[in-house]
Motif scaffolding. Structure first.
Motif: not given
Lengths: 255, 191
Positions: A100-101, A147-151, A159-161, A245-254
Motif C-alpha cells: 500500500d505504501a 500517514f505512511v512513508a517509505l525511506l 526502501p530501507a524503512f 543523508v542516506v535515506y529519505a521519503g515523504r509522508l503521504t496521507k492514507t
C-alpha cells in the motif's frame, strides 16, 4: 556580520574556504548562502582557486577495507536488521502494508529536492555551531488521519524503512530490509516541514531497526519530509544532520 | 563505458569530470575508478587535517558517499572536478576536527609536527596542472609569512588562533596576514 563592501565580502569568502572562521561566523554564512548567490559564487571561486594547494598534503594509503565500507554504504549491507512486520507498540497506528505504501509513494522525486542537499552541505560546513531549530508549525491534519512513508536511498527505489504515523499516536519506524550503517556510526531520523529552514531530530534509530517516536514535538502533515542521516554513535552532536543523508521519503496521507 | 575513459592527452580534471558524470548515472564502476585515482590523495588531505587515521577514514568514507549522492549536482561547465572533490573532503575533515577537540587528535606520534613546507621550492608540488602553476606563481608574489599562514590554514586545517600559537604571533596580526594574503592572491589570480 557579513560585510557589504565587495572586497571585504570576498575576503570573508576566502576565509570561509580556508576554514578559519569562528563557528558563529561560519554559521552566519551558511544561513546567508541560500539567499546570497553572489556570496555563494565568491566561495565557489575560492574553492576552485585554492584547490591545487591540497597537493601539498602528501597522499597516504587508506585502510584496506575503506572501499568495502564505502561500497557497503552504497549497496545497503546489513547492520540494521529488519524487524518483525507485526506492530506491537501500543501507540502505533493501524499498520499500512508495504504494498500500500509503495502504491501511495508516487513520483516524489525527493532526492531531487534541493533542501536535502542544502542540509547535506550544511552538515559539511556547519560544525558544532548551536543553531536554533525553527520549524514552521502548520495546522494539524484532521483528527484520525494516518500517514505512511517509505525511506529510500538515493538513485534507488529499494526502501530501507517504512514509517507509519497517526496524528494522535506516535511515529513508528520499521526497517523493511537491511539498512547500511557503518560500525561506530548511528542512523538518525529527521523530520522537515516543507519549506522549513531546518529539519528536526526524531531520534536515533536503534540497531534492531524499529522505534516509536513521540510525535508531540511536531505536527504531522501530508508531504512532511523524513530523512535518515549517518551520524556519530549516539546521534548528531549539533542538533542538525552532520553526516550524509542516506535515506529519505515523504509522508503521504492514507486516510 | 565511454564517459569513464579519458581522451588521450586530456587534463586529469577531464577524466575526473567524466567519472563524476558517470556516477550521476549510477555507474558504480566509475565511483570505484574515482576511488582508485583519487582515494589516496583525498585520504592524505583528510589525514593532514584530522591527524588521526580512524577519523580520516570516516571522513573519506562519508565524502565518497556524498560524491555518489551529489554527482548530479556537479556541473563540469561551471565547476572544476578536482576542486569539487577536494572541497567535499576538506569541509568534512574540518567539520570532524571542530567536533572533536584537536588535543585528542594528536595522539599519534607519527603525525607529529612535520608541518607543511610553504617555501617556493616546496610549492613546486603545485605544478603539473595549469591551475596549479598559476596558483604557485601568485603565491610566490606574497610575503613569506602571509603565504605560510594561508598554507597552514588550507592544508593543515589550522584555525586563526592555532596559527597564531604556531607562529607565536598575536591573533590580530595573523588575521591581518591572512586577509592581506588573500587580497593579493585574488588580485594576482584575476589579472
Amino acid at each position: 556580520m557579513i560585510p557589504t563592501d565587495p572586497a571585504e565580502r570576498d575576503a570573508v569568502a576566502g576565509e570561509y574556504v580556508l576554514g578559519i572562521l569562528e563557528a558563529a561566523e561560519r554559521a552566519e554564512i551558511d544561513r546567508a548562502l541560500p539567499g546570497d548567490p553572489a556570496l555563494a559564487a565568491a566561495i565557489a571561486a575560492w574553492e576552485i582557486h585554492l584547490a591545487p594547494l591540497s597537493r601539498l598534503a602528501p597522499p597516504a594509503a587508506p585502510p584496506a577495507d575503506l572501499w568495502d565500507r564505502i561500497q557497503a554504504l552504497m549497496k545497503g549491507a546489513a547492520s540494521v536488521s529488519p524487524a518483525p512486520a507485526v506492530s506491537t507498540a501500543p501507540t502505533s497506528p493501524s499498520p499500512a502494508s508495504l504494498a500500500d505504501a509503495r502504491a501511495r509513494r508516487g513520483a516524489a522525486g525527493i532526492w531531487r529536492n534541493a533542501a536535502i542537499w542544502r542540509w547535506s552541505t550544511l552538515a559539511a560546513t556547519t560544525g558544532a555551531a548551536c543553531l536554533a531549530l525553527v520549524v514552521a508549525l502548520r495546522p494539524a491534519a484532521p483528527v484520525g488521519a494516518t500517514f505512511v512513508a517509505l525511506l529510500e536511498p538515493p538513485q534507488s527505489a529499494a526502501p530501507a524503512f517504512m514509517v507509519e504515523a497517526a496524528d494522535r499516536g506516535g511515529v513508528v519506524l520499521t526497517a523493511v530490509r537491511s539498512a547500511a550503517v557503518v560500525t561506530g556510526r548511528s542512523l538518525e531520523l529527521w523530520g522537515a516541514v516543507p519549506g522549513a529552514a531546518r529539519p528536526i531530530s526524531l531520534g536515533v534509530i536503534p540497531a534492531e531497526g524499529r522505534f516509536v517516536v513521540d510525535a508531540h514535538t511536531f505536527v504531522l502533515e501530508d508531504g512532511l519530509m523524513l530523512l535518515v542521516s549517518q551520524e556519530p554513535t549516539g546521534g548528531s552532536p549539533t542538533g542538525l544532520p552532520t553526516g550524509p543523508v542516506v535515506y529519505a521519503g515523504r509522508l503521504t496521507k492514507t486516510r | 563505458m565511454r564517459a569513464a575513459t579519458a581522451e588521450p592527452g586530456a587534463e586529469p580534471g577531464d577524466t575526473l569530470a567524466a567519472l563524476i558524470a558517470a556516477c550521476s548515472r549510477s555507474d558504480q564502476t566509475a565511483l570505484r575508478r574515482l576511488y582508485d585515482l583519487e582515494g589516496g590523495r583525498l585520504y592524505g588531505i583528510a589525514l593532514r587535517i584530522v591527524r588521526r587515521p580512524a577519523v580520516a577514514t570516516d571522513v573519506v568514507q562519508d565524502a565518497f558517499l556524498q560524491i555518489w549522492q551529489k554527482a548530479a549536482s556537479f556541473d563540469p561547465a561551471k565547476g572544476n572536478a578536482e576542486a569539487w572533490l577536494v572541497t567535499i573532503v576538506r569541509y568534512r575533515a574540518l567539520d570532524a576536527v571542530r567536533r572533536n577537540a584537536r588535543e585528542v587528535l594528536t595522539d599519534d606520534p607519527t603525525l607529529g609536527d612535520d608541518r607543511i613546507d610553504a617555501t617556493p621550492d616546496a610549492l613546486s608540488l603545485l605544478e603539473g596542472r595549469r591551475d596549479g602553476a598559476r596558483l604557485r606563481a601568485c603565491l610566490e608574489t606574497l610575503e613569506e609569512i602571509n603565504r605560510r599562514s594561508i598554507v597552514l590554514a588550507f592544508v593543515d586545517g589550522l584555525s586563526h588562533s592555532e596559527i597564531a600559537d604556531r607562529l607565536a604571533t598575536p591573533l590580530g596580526t595573523v588575521k591581518a596576514w591572512i586577509r592581506r594574503g588573500l587580497a593579493s592572491l585574488k588580485t594576482c589570480l584575476e589579472t
